[in-house]
Design an enzyme around this catalytic site. Sequence first.
Site, short mmCIF file in Angstrom:
data_model
loop_
_atom_site.label_atom_id
_atom_site.label_comp_id
_atom_site.label_asym_id
_atom_site.label_seq_id
_atom_site.Cartn_x
_atom_site.Cartn_y
_atom_site.Cartn_z
N THR A 194 40.74 46.16 35.27
CA THR A 194 39.37 45.83 34.91
C THR A 194 38.91 46.19 33.51
O THR A 194 39.15 47.30 33.04
CB THR A 194 38.46 46.60 35.89
OG1 THR A 194 38.99 46.45 37.19
CG2 THR A 194 37.05 46.11 35.82
N ARG A 222 40.13 38.33 48.61
CA ARG A 222 39.84 39.76 48.42
C ARG A 222 38.93 39.95 47.20
O ARG A 222 39.15 39.36 46.16
CB ARG A 222 41.16 40.52 48.22
CG ARG A 222 40.99 42.02 47.95
CD ARG A 222 41.01 42.34 46.47
NE ARG A 222 41.00 43.77 46.21
CZ ARG A 222 40.80 44.32 45.01
NH1 ARG A 222 40.60 43.55 43.97
NH2 ARG A 222 40.80 45.60 44.87
N GLY A 224 37.24 43.03 44.82
CA GLY A 224 37.28 44.47 44.53
C GLY A 224 35.91 45.02 44.19
O GLY A 224 34.87 44.43 44.52
N GLY A 248 39.88 49.09 43.61
CA GLY A 248 38.47 48.82 43.91
C GLY A 248 38.01 49.25 45.28
O GLY A 248 36.86 49.67 45.45
#
Length: 333
Positions: A194, A222, A224, A248
Amino acid sequence: MDRKHFLKISSVGLGSIGLPSFSPSAQKPIMVSTWDSGMKVNDAGWKILSANGTALDAIEAGGNFIENQNDCCVGLKGYPDRDGIVTLDACVMDHLSNCGAVAGIERIKHPISVARKVMEKTPHVLMVGAGAQQFALENGFPLESGELSDDAKKAYANWLKTSKYEPVINIENKKENGPFAPSFFEDGTLNHDTMGMLALDTHNNICGGVTTSGMAFKMHGRVGDSPVIGAGLFVDNEVGAATSSGLGEEVIRICGTHLVVEFMRQGYRPEMACKKAVQRIVNRDRKKAKTLQVGFLAINKKGQVGAYAVQTGFVYSIRTNNQNEIIKSKFLI
Ligand code: GLY
C-alpha cells in the site's frame, strides 16, 4: 497539593508516555508516505504543498503519480488477484472528515481520483466493484485495458505454479541488502504494498489518502484495509492522521488508524500511538504476528511524525522544507 506542584508532576508523568512538547511552531507543510517509493510520491505532492496548495490536492497528486508507475502493489500494473484480475482499492479523507473510497475497482487508472469524486459528488463513502467502475465511467474516467503488465504476468505465472493461497504480506527480506532493502516473496518477486499518504498544508489542514492493488493473488472480491476509513486511513483535523500498510485483515480487526488517532488524542506522540496499535495486533496472537507485517504511519497537528511496525523492514518517506528522506520505522518483534 498546590497547582504548581501538580503541574510539575503531571508534566513528568506525561513526558513518560511520550506526550508531544507543544512548541508553537508546527512543521508545515509536510507530506509523509509509506515506503521508499513514497519519496517520489512526496515530490509530486510537494509541488502543490510548497505553493500553498491544499493537502487534498497534494494527496491526489501523490496517488496519481504512483498509480502511473510500474509498481507491484499500486495501480493497474500491480499484481492481480488469484483469478488474474487487477482490482484496486483507494480512499481519501479531508480535514472536515469528508471521505470517499472505492474497492475492487477494475480497469480504472486512478482509483484515488475516483475516491475523491465519491467524496465530493455523492452522498456515499464507499463504492465497490462494478458500481464503482460505472460511477468512474460516468465521471469521465476512461476504461483501460485489463491486460497485466509484463512484471505482473511473470509474477502471476510464477504464483500459479503452486497457487498456494497464503495471505501473508510484507515479511521483509532479512538478508543483508542494506538498510532499505525492499521486501520480496521467496521467489524473488517484490512484496511491498500500500501507498499511504498524509499531508499537513500551510492552511493548517490535514488530509490523507491510500491507493493499492491490495494483497497479491488475493481471492477475487477480497478487500483489505486500504479503502476502509478507520482501518487504512483516518484523519481528525483537530488531532492528526494515520495510515497503514501490511496485512489489511489485521488492521481492520483493530480499526487500526482510528485507534492510532485516538491514542494521539489522548496525548501520545505519533510514534508511541503507532506502537500501541501495533501492540494491539501482536497481543491478540503473538504467534501469528510473527508471520505477518503491519506498519502504521502517523502525523499530528504539530507536524510531528512517527511510525511503528510489527517487524523490521517498514520504512516511510518524509518531505518538509528541511527534510527529504527515507526513515526506518521501529518495530516490535
Ligand atoms: N494493506 C493492503 C491490503 O491488505 O490490501
